[in-house]
Motif scaffolding. Structure first.
Motif, PDB file in Angstrom:
ATOM      1  N   LEU A  57      45.802  40.527  38.408  1.00 56.82           N
ATOM      2  CA  LEU A  57      45.597  40.552  37.018  1.00 56.82           C
ATOM      3  C   LEU A  57      46.156  41.730  36.310  1.00 56.82           C
ATOM      4  N   VAL A  58      46.001  41.610  34.926  1.00 57.29           N
ATOM      5  CA  VAL A  58      46.981  42.542  34.151  1.00 57.29           C
ATOM      6  C   VAL A  58      46.035  43.283  33.078  1.00 57.29           C
ATOM      7  N   SER A  59      45.070  42.786  32.787  1.00 62.17           N
ATOM      8  CA  SER A  59      44.157  43.548  31.632  1.00 62.17           C
ATOM      9  C   SER A  59      42.803  43.668  32.259  1.00 62.17           C
ATOM     10  N   PRO A  60      42.298  44.984  31.848  1.00 55.87           N
ATOM     11  CA  PRO A  60      41.036  45.454  32.346  1.00 55.87           C
ATOM     12  C   PRO A  60      40.012  44.276  31.985  1.00 55.87           C
ATOM     13  N   GLU A  61      40.012  43.672  30.939  1.00 53.22           N
ATOM     14  CA  GLU A  61      39.040  42.512  30.674  1.00 53.22           C
ATOM     15  C   GLU A  61      38.931  41.405  31.738  1.00 53.22           C
ATOM     16  N   ASP A  62      40.050  41.201  32.425  1.00 51.44           N
ATOM     17  CA  ASP A  62      40.228  40.128  33.475  1.00 51.44           C
ATOM     18  C   ASP A  62      39.278  40.501  34.834  1.00 51.44           C
ATOM     19  N   LEU A  63      38.501  41.838  34.651  1.00 49.77           N
ATOM     20  CA  LEU A  63      37.669  42.095  35.763  1.00 49.77           C
ATOM     21  C   LEU A  63      36.136  41.890  35.187  1.00 49.77           C
ATOM     22  N   ARG A  64      35.878  40.904  34.206  1.00 46.29           N
ATOM     23  CA  ARG A  64      34.835  40.480  33.829  1.00 46.29           C
ATOM     24  C   ARG A  64      34.339  39.107  34.853  1.00 46.29           C
ATOM     25  N   VAL A  65      33.074  39.269  34.979  1.00 47.66           N
ATOM     26  CA  VAL A  65      32.664  37.835  35.796  1.00 47.66           C
ATOM     27  C   VAL A  65      32.804  36.837  35.068  1.00 47.66           C
ATOM     28  N   GLY A  66      33.242  35.796  35.662  1.00 45.85           N
ATOM     29  CA  GLY A  66      33.164  34.489  35.108  1.00 45.85           C
ATOM     30  C   GLY A  66      33.295  33.276  36.073  1.00 45.85           C
ATOM     31  N   PRO A  67      33.412  32.109  35.577  1.00 44.21           N
ATOM     32  CA  PRO A  67      33.652  30.941  36.562  1.00 44.21           C
ATOM     33  C   PRO A  67      34.623  31.009  37.605  1.00 44.21           C
ATOM     34  N   ILE A  68      35.929  31.727  37.084  1.00 45.10           N
ATOM     35  CA  ILE A  68      37.153  31.947  38.069  1.00 45.10           C
ATOM     36  C   ILE A  68      37.159  32.890  38.730  1.00 45.10           C
ATOM     37  N   ASN A  69      36.685  34.092  37.934  1.00 42.82           N
ATOM     38  CA  ASN A  69      36.527  35.323  38.991  1.00 42.82           C
ATOM     39  C   ASN A  69      35.151  35.809  38.920  1.00 42.82           C
ATOM     40  N   LYS A  70      34.435  35.218  40.233  1.00 42.45           N
ATOM     41  CA  LYS A  70      32.953  35.480  40.387  1.00 42.45           C
ATOM     42  C   LYS A  70      32.762  36.799  41.125  1.00 42.45           C
ATOM     43  N   ASN A  71      34.018  37.468  41.643  1.00 44.54           N
ATOM     44  CA  ASN A  71      33.542  38.741  42.210  1.00 44.54           C
ATOM     45  C   ASN A  71      34.798  39.715  41.831  1.00 44.54           C
ATOM     46  N   PRO A  72      34.991  40.153  40.602  1.00 44.66           N
ATOM     47  CA  PRO A  72      35.923  41.098  40.270  1.00 44.66           C
ATOM     48  C   PRO A  72      35.892  42.467  40.804  1.00 44.66           C
ATOM     49  N   ARG A  73      36.984  42.876  41.163  1.00 45.70           N
ATOM     50  CA  ARG A  73      37.241  44.259  41.573  1.00 45.70           C
ATOM     51  C   ARG A  73      38.227  45.114  41.127  1.00 45.70           C
ATOM     52  N   PRO A  74      38.048  46.359  41.001  1.00 41.88           N
ATOM     53  CA  PRO A  74      39.352  47.112  40.447  1.00 41.88           C
ATOM     54  C   PRO A  74      40.689  46.919  40.710  1.00 41.88           C
ATOM     55  N   GLU A  75      40.529  46.800  42.407  1.00 42.41           N
ATOM     56  CA  GLU A  75      42.090  46.624  43.145  1.00 42.41           C
ATOM     57  C   GLU A  75      42.669  45.021  42.493  1.00 42.41           C
ATOM     58  N   GLN A  76      42.006  44.189  42.024  1.00 43.16           N
ATOM     59  CA  GLN A  76      42.598  43.128  41.326  1.00 43.16           C
ATOM     60  C   GLN A  76      43.586  43.366  40.187  1.00 43.16           C
ATOM     61  N   LEU A  77      43.454  44.703  39.558  1.00 42.05           N
ATOM     62  CA  LEU A  77      44.573  44.997  38.668  1.00 42.05           C
ATOM     63  C   LEU A  77      45.890  45.621  39.373  1.00 42.05           C
ATOM     64  N   ASP A  78      45.875  45.947  40.438  1.00 42.31           N
ATOM     65  CA  ASP A  78      47.058  46.763  41.291  1.00 42.31           C
ATOM     66  C   ASP A  78      47.879  45.636  41.261  1.00 42.31           C
ATOM     67  N   VAL A  79      49.313  45.942  41.139  1.00 42.29           N
ATOM     68  CA  VAL A  79      50.277  45.240  41.359  1.00 42.29           C
ATOM     69  C   VAL A  79      50.597  44.564  42.766  1.00 42.29           C
ATOM     70  N   ASN A  80      50.837  43.279  42.407  1.00 44.47           N
ATOM     71  CA  ASN A  80      50.806  42.586  43.597  1.00 44.47           C
ATOM     72  C   ASN A  80      52.309  41.906  43.717  1.00 44.47           C
ATOM     73  N   ASP A  81      53.238  42.063  44.557  1.00 47.54           N
ATOM     74  CA  ASP A  81      54.446  41.609  44.348  1.00 47.54           C
ATOM     75  C   ASP A  81      54.614  40.022  44.273  1.00 47.54           C
ATOM     76  N   TYR A  82      53.759  39.381  45.072  1.00 51.88           N
ATOM     77  CA  TYR A  82      53.680  38.006  45.146  1.00 51.88           C
ATOM     78  C   TYR A  82      53.443  37.480  43.650  1.00 51.88           C
ATOM     79  N   VAL A  83      52.657  37.942  42.940  1.00 52.52           N
ATOM     80  CA  VAL A  83      52.115  37.620  41.576  1.00 52.52           C
ATOM     81  C   VAL A  83      53.388  37.989  40.847  1.00 52.52           C
ATOM     82  N   ASP A  84      53.521  39.314  40.771  1.00 58.85           N
ATOM     83  CA  ASP A  84      54.575  40.002  39.751  1.00 58.85           C
ATOM     84  C   ASP A  84      55.995  39.392  39.807  1.00 58.85           C
TER      85      ASP A  84
END
Length: 154
Positions: free
Chosen positions: A43-70
């Motif tokens: 994920l790229v934006s801090p607001e992506d860490l809000r709980v929602g129907p797709i991201n039910k368990n947001p965690r700070p490490e979801q904002l870390d760069v992931n080469d597979y996604v990047d």
């Protein structure tokens, strides 16, 4: 003759190539979303860490760069840096009534090298290989634009 209709085979070649490239751009965006969902990261934006129907368990490490996604995100950015110039230059090229075979070689050549660039990027090939495909596509777009200018000026 109106250059921009399906009775003009040069326009048909352009329409096919342009449609494929639009699908490439849009498909790459969806590939990035798929990779984010599959890896639950990138994920790229801090607001992506809000709980929602797709991201039910947001965690700070979801904002870390992931080469597979990047990697997919970089491929998408590269498409957005290159394909729009082709769409514009190709359409202008159609307007100057070029030779059909030459137009097909240029239009379909661009499509092929962009797809080869994507495969090279996705399979982690060397920068030299990606740069070769990029360069061929770039030269095609530059040629299209120069050809239009030459026809219009002379």
């Amino acid at each position: 003759m109106n250059s921009f209709n399906l009775a003009n085979p040069v326009f048909v070649a352009y329409a096919i190539a342009a449609s494929l490239m639009v699908l490439k751009i849009m498909g790459q965006g969806w590939m990035t979303v798929y990779r984010m969902s599959k890896s639950d990261s990138g994920l790229v934006s801090p607001e992506d860490l809000r709980v929602g129907p797709i991201n039910k368990n947001p965690r700070p490490e979801q904002l870390d760069v992931n080469d597979y996604v990047d990697r997919s995100r970089r491929m998408h950015r590269n498409d957005l840096e290159n394909i729009p110039a082709f769409l514009i230059a190709g359409l202008l090229f159609v307007a100057v009534d070029p030779n059909l075979l030459w137009a097909q070689i240029l239009f379909y050549g661009f499509v092929v090298v962009r797809l080869l660039h994507a495969v090279a990027y996705a399979t982690k090939q060397s920068h030299e290989m990606r740069a070769t495909f990029y360069s061929i596509g770039s030269v095609i777009v530059i040629y299209l634009a120069i050809h239009v200018l030459v026809v219009m000026i002379f």
